[in-house]
Design a protein around this motif. Structure first.
Motif, PDB file in Angstrom:
ATOM      1  N   GLU A 201     -14.201  15.773   8.624  1.00 58.48           N
ATOM      2  CA  GLU A 201     -14.680  14.576   8.195  1.00 58.48           C
ATOM      3  C   GLU A 201     -14.849  13.509   8.988  1.00 58.48           C
ATOM      4  OE1 GLU A 201     -13.235  13.139   4.426  1.00 58.48           O
ATOM      5  OE2 GLU A 201     -12.741  15.160   3.829  1.00 58.48           O
ATOM      6  N   ALA A 202     -13.832  13.541  10.084  1.00 63.00           N
ATOM      7  CA  ALA A 202     -13.714  12.351  11.007  1.00 63.00           C
ATOM      8  C   ALA A 202     -14.112  12.419  12.514  1.00 63.00           C
ATOM      9  CB  ALA A 202     -12.165  11.869  11.060  1.00 63.00           C
ATOM     10  N   THR A 203     -14.380  13.874  12.689  1.00 65.04           N
ATOM     11  CA  THR A 203     -14.705  14.283  14.278  1.00 65.04           C
ATOM     12  C   THR A 203     -15.869  13.460  14.849  1.00 65.04           C
ATOM     13  OG1 THR A 203     -14.877  16.019  15.746  1.00 65.04           O
ATOM     14  CG2 THR A 203     -16.125  16.477  13.597  1.00 65.04           C
ATOM     15  N   THR A 204     -15.711  13.046  16.159  1.00 63.95           N
ATOM     16  CA  THR A 204     -16.921  12.434  16.750  1.00 63.95           C
ATOM     17  C   THR A 204     -17.809  13.724  17.567  1.00 63.95           C
ATOM     18  OG1 THR A 204     -15.552  12.454  18.655  1.00 63.95           O
ATOM     19  CG2 THR A 204     -15.524  10.532  17.611  1.00 63.95           C
ATOM     20  N   GLY A 213     -12.448  15.013  19.124  1.00 60.28           N
ATOM     21  CA  GLY A 213     -11.282  14.445  18.340  1.00 60.28           C
ATOM     22  C   GLY A 213     -11.913  13.729  17.398  1.00 60.28           C
ATOM     23  N   CYS A 214     -11.008  12.802  16.716  1.00 60.94           N
ATOM     24  CA  CYS A 214     -11.512  11.935  15.720  1.00 60.94           C
ATOM     25  C   CYS A 214     -11.632  10.177  16.115  1.00 60.94           C
ATOM     26  CB  CYS A 214     -10.555  12.022  14.599  1.00 60.94           C
ATOM     27  SG  CYS A 214     -10.684  13.712  13.657  1.00 60.94           S
ATOM     28  N   GLY A 218     -14.340   7.351  11.557  1.00 57.91           N
ATOM     29  CA  GLY A 218     -14.195   8.467  10.565  1.00 57.91           C
ATOM     30  C   GLY A 218     -12.667   8.884  10.025  1.00 57.91           C
ATOM     31  N   LEU A 219     -11.899   8.504  10.590  1.00 58.49           N
ATOM     32  CA  LEU A 219     -10.444   8.489   9.709  1.00 58.49           C
ATOM     33  C   LEU A 219     -10.546   7.421   8.910  1.00 58.49           C
ATOM     34  CD1 LEU A 219      -8.038   8.960  13.279  1.00 58.49           C
ATOM     35  CD2 LEU A 219      -8.500  10.516  11.318  1.00 58.49           C
ATOM     36  N   ALA A 220     -10.964   6.204   8.998  1.00 62.09           N
ATOM     37  CA  ALA A 220     -10.960   5.139   8.093  1.00 62.09           C
ATOM     38  C   ALA A 220     -11.787   5.663   6.760  1.00 62.09           C
ATOM     39  CB  ALA A 220     -11.524   3.883   8.584  1.00 62.09           C
ATOM     40  N   LEU A 221     -12.720   6.210   6.897  1.00 62.76           N
ATOM     41  CA  LEU A 221     -13.702   6.615   5.803  1.00 62.76           C
ATOM     42  C   LEU A 221     -12.782   7.828   5.161  1.00 62.76           C
ATOM     43  CD1 LEU A 221     -17.185   7.071   7.541  1.00 62.76           C
ATOM     44  CD2 LEU A 221     -16.679   5.871   5.335  1.00 62.76           C
ATOM     45  N   ALA A 222     -12.229   8.862   5.664  1.00 63.29           N
ATOM     46  CA  ALA A 222     -11.351  10.021   5.211  1.00 63.29           C
ATOM     47  C   ALA A 222     -10.339   9.239   4.279  1.00 63.29           C
ATOM     48  CB  ALA A 222     -10.781  10.869   6.244  1.00 63.29           C
ATOM     49  N   GLU A 259     -23.583   5.953  14.115  1.00 59.17           N
ATOM     50  CA  GLU A 259     -24.306   5.353  13.157  1.00 59.17           C
ATOM     51  C   GLU A 259     -24.160   5.910  11.865  1.00 59.17           C
ATOM     52  OE1 GLU A 259     -26.284   2.618  13.885  1.00 59.17           O
ATOM     53  OE2 GLU A 259     -25.520   2.400  16.008  1.00 59.17           O
ATOM     54  N   GLN A 260     -23.947   7.144  11.643  1.00 55.84           N
ATOM     55  CA  GLN A 260     -23.827   7.708  10.393  1.00 55.84           C
ATOM     56  C   GLN A 260     -22.345   7.119   9.976  1.00 55.84           C
ATOM     57  OE1 GLN A 260     -23.558  11.980  11.099  1.00 55.84           O
ATOM     58  NE2 GLN A 260     -25.980  12.152  11.400  1.00 55.84           N
ATOM     59  N   PHE A 261     -21.439   7.077  10.706  1.00 60.24           N
ATOM     60  CA  PHE A 261     -20.006   6.591  10.085  1.00 60.24           C
ATOM     61  C   PHE A 261     -20.271   5.072   9.538  1.00 60.24           C
ATOM     62  CE2 PHE A 261     -17.255   9.237  13.057  1.00 60.24           C
ATOM     63  CZ  PHE A 261     -17.087  10.229  11.926  1.00 60.24           C
ATOM     64  N   LEU A 262     -20.973   4.066  10.696  1.00 58.32           N
ATOM     65  CA  LEU A 262     -21.384   2.859  10.292  1.00 58.32           C
ATOM     66  C   LEU A 262     -21.938   2.691   8.843  1.00 58.32           C
ATOM     67  CD1 LEU A 262     -22.155   0.911  13.422  1.00 58.32           C
ATOM     68  CD2 LEU A 262     -20.031   1.050  12.104  1.00 58.32           C
ATOM     69  N   ALA A 263     -22.854   3.733   8.413  1.00 58.09           N
ATOM     70  CA  ALA A 263     -23.833   3.818   7.271  1.00 58.09           C
ATOM     71  C   ALA A 263     -22.879   4.154   6.171  1.00 58.09           C
ATOM     72  CB  ALA A 263     -24.861   4.606   7.443  1.00 58.09           C
ATOM     73  N   GLN A 264     -21.933   5.067   6.313  1.00 53.46           N
ATOM     74  CA  GLN A 264     -21.007   5.449   5.257  1.00 53.46           C
ATOM     75  C   GLN A 264     -20.045   4.542   4.804  1.00 53.46           C
ATOM     76  OE1 GLN A 264     -19.561   9.112   6.888  1.00 53.46           O
ATOM     77  NE2 GLN A 264     -21.637  10.047   6.994  1.00 53.46           N
ATOM     78  N   MET A 265     -19.625   3.695   5.663  1.00 47.82           N
ATOM     79  CA  MET A 265     -18.834   2.555   5.707  1.00 47.82           C
ATOM     80  C   MET A 265     -19.439   1.518   4.832  1.00 47.82           C
ATOM     81  SD  MET A 265     -16.366   2.409   9.211  1.00 47.82           S
ATOM     82  CE  MET A 265     -15.487   1.055   8.381  1.00 47.82           C
TER      83      MET A 265
END
Length: 368
Positions: A201-204, A213-214, A218-222, A259-265
């Protein structure tokens, strides 16, 4: 026979110390002048053990300036009083003295053929971490041992944090998050499947080398997906770790993942806070029952310049205490060595930056 009395050596005991040195060692003896200097030198520690008023042993501890390392330079116990616990009493007193002087780790060298001393040190918790070949005058090797002598003693009301060891080279972030979750949810049981799921879920995807790594997003979302309150703080905008990969294709992947992480957040109502955190902010958050995952650079630890996630568990006036999920089996490390690991506040402040641009980021995890 009466119990041994361990106390600081006196200048009047120089002759007795020299006589004991002669009885115990055939080579590498400490001179009278050196004994006198150690007694008079306020930085070092020379303790003696006496029984019925007779000097029967000594231990000499040296302290390296501007470090938290103490080194046992020499231990001697009179041959006719061995087996009475003098060596152990001297070692324990030396550890107390080292702690009083602010040492975190105690180190020593012992002859490779001195199995009795090695057994004593191991029984006291010392672990071998290296060898000096051709170290003594007779060309015998010296085994190097180390023990952590400073340990965190939680204050009343401080949150206990269970320890979890990362099972892969690239899951320090998930392991740190799992430790935080374990502290916040007593019913939570960390296990490897969850560790790997968190990584997915959190990997770059890519990072410096090998598996990625993460990242903090990603860690915040998880953590949020698992029902926890989360705050993400970082001092850089835009995709992270791009400079750590070389090919344009990998750089593009890192940008798209970001960009995906930002959209999910945004979809979860989460917004990063931009700025650098301070040690005072860490203390304030811990006092509120929050736990911070902090990205550090391992350069000041092992020279590798790798990004690495740790969990900050507590702080006091001198140290930041972390759970480091990475255990080096080859160096003889154990989970005890990586729990509540004390790092000087100023040093941790330097560690909590990664890369040429000084990325400084943390993820707060807590319950509402």
């Amino acid at each position: 026979m009466s119990a041994p009395l361990v106390r600081p050596a006196r200048k009047s005991e120089l002759t007795a110390l020299l006589a004991l040195e002669t009885r115990c060692f055939e080579q590498d003896r400490i001179s009278r002048r050196s004994f006198q200097r150690f007694i008079e030198h306020p930085q070092d520690l020379l303790l003696v053990a006496e029984i019925a008023g007779q000097l029967q042993g000594y231990i000499l501890v040296l302290f390296r300036r501007n470090t938290r390392l103490a080194r046992i330079y020499s231990v001697a116990v009179a041959p006719d009083t061995r087996g009475l616990g003098l060596g152990r009493a001297l070692m324990l007193a030396a550890e107390d003295g080292a702690r009083d002087k602010g040492a975190v780790f105690m180190r020593l060298e012992v002859r490779a053929d001195n199995t009795a001393a090695q057994n004593l040190y191991q029984s006291l918790g010392y672990r071998q971490f290296g060898v000096f070949h051709d170290y003594y005058e007779d060309h015998q090797s010296a085994l190097r041992y180390q023990k952590r002598v400073h340990h965190y003693h939680p204050l009343t009301g401080t949150k206990a944090v269970p320890y979890y060891r990362q099972t892969t080279e690239f899951t320090c972030g998930p392991a740190s998050l799992m430790m935080a979750v374990s502290a916040l949810d007593p019913d939570y049981r960390p296990e490897i499947d969850e560790e790997l799921q968190l990584w997915r879920e959190a990997t770059t995807i890519f990072m410096t080398r090998g598996h990625g790594g993460c990242g903090p997003h990603g860690l915040a979302l998880a953590a949020r997906r698992r029902g926890f309150e989360v705050e993400l703080m970082l001092n850089q905008q835009g995709p992270l770790f791009v400079s750590s990969v070389r090919t344009p294709d990998k750089k593009l992947i890192l940008e798209r993942v970001h960009e995906q992480f930002l959209a999910q957040m945004a979809g979860l109502g989460m917004r990063p806070q931009y700025g650098s955190f301070s040690l005072e902010q860490l203390e304030q958050g811990l006092a509120l029952g929050r736990l911070p995952l902090v990205l550090i650079s391992t350069y000041h630890l092992d020279g590798r310049k790798a990004p690495h996630w740790v969990l900050v568990c507590a702080m006091d006036k001198e140290f930041v205490y972390i759970h480091d999920p990475d255990i080096d089996d080859d160096a003889g490390e154990s989970p005890v060595d990586k729990q509540y690991l004390p790092i000087e506040r100023s040093r941790f402040d330097r560690l909590a930056r990664y890369g040429q641009n000084g990325l400084r980021t943390l993820v707060w995890v807590y319950k509402a």
